[in-house]
Design a protein around this motif. Structure first.
Motif: not given
Length: 198
Positions: A45-66
């Motif tokens: 879904t549009p909202e689900g796709a956006a919220q999943c990406a934002r949530g995952l990116l929030g966790v990635l902000d605290g990790l080292t990821a290329d």
């Protein structure tokens, strides 16, 4: 323009209403379960796709990821969403996915998304593994095997939902820490729901 933000409660509601199913289901692991999580019903879904990406990116902000990586098919929509959101956030993170089997035509690659002709490789790169749901951790480990063979460094995996059925311990044995946006308990799954179906 204001930066789009992650709304955890909005995503939790979507998962609870669109993804969580109750009944008698056969899982990939071969086990039977009283609950099933049809993550695609939320991720697509549009909202689900956006919220999943934002949530995952929030966790990635605290990790080292290329790069982020995962096994087809469940991880693929998430990987594309993360790559796009990371670009918008000004912190580009590449994305690759692992095939379950090599194609019999074309390049026959197991890991897709790199410009191998241009010399792009995962060797020495920090890769965070992504999946939609973790049960035993088997799908994440299948991806990990191919990513490790490509020479990447992996210490973390992130999922939208941890079913709380041993994936964290399985991944820890390989030196990978599991992070989850939600657990089954967060969505109202009870201990009775988690009990194996005989």
């Amino acid at each position: 323009m204001t930066k789009p933000t992650y709304d955890r409660e909005a995503l939790r509601r979507l998962l609870a209403t669109r993804t969580l199913k109750r009944g008698d289901f056969l899982l990939v692991s071969g086990k039977r379960s009283r609950v099933y999580f049809n993550m695609k019903a939320t991720m697509m879904t549009p909202e689900g796709a956006a919220q999943c990406a934002r949530g995952l990116l929030g966790v990635l902000d605290g990790l080292t990821a290329d790069y982020v990586a995962g096994l087809e098919m469940g991880a693929v929509p998430l990987l594309g969403g993360i790559a796009a959101a990371s670009w918008d956030a000004g912190r580009p993170i590449g994305a690759v996915f692992v095939r379950k089997a090599a194609k019999a035509h074309g390049t026959s690659l197991m890991v897709e998304g790199l410009d191998d002709a241009g010399g792009e490789t995962l060797a020495g790169k920090h890769v965070v593994l992504i999946d939609d749901v973790a049960t035993s951790g088997g799908s994440i480990l299948k991806a990990a095997d191919q990513i490790a063979a490509a020479g990447a460094v992996m210490t973390d995996a992130i999922v939208i939902l941890d079913r709380e059925q041993g994936a964290d311990a399985t991944l820890a044995e390989r030196g990978i820490t599991l992070h989850a946006l939600f657990t089954a308990t967060d969505l109202g799954v009870t201990e009775e729901d988690k009990r194996p179906v005989e």
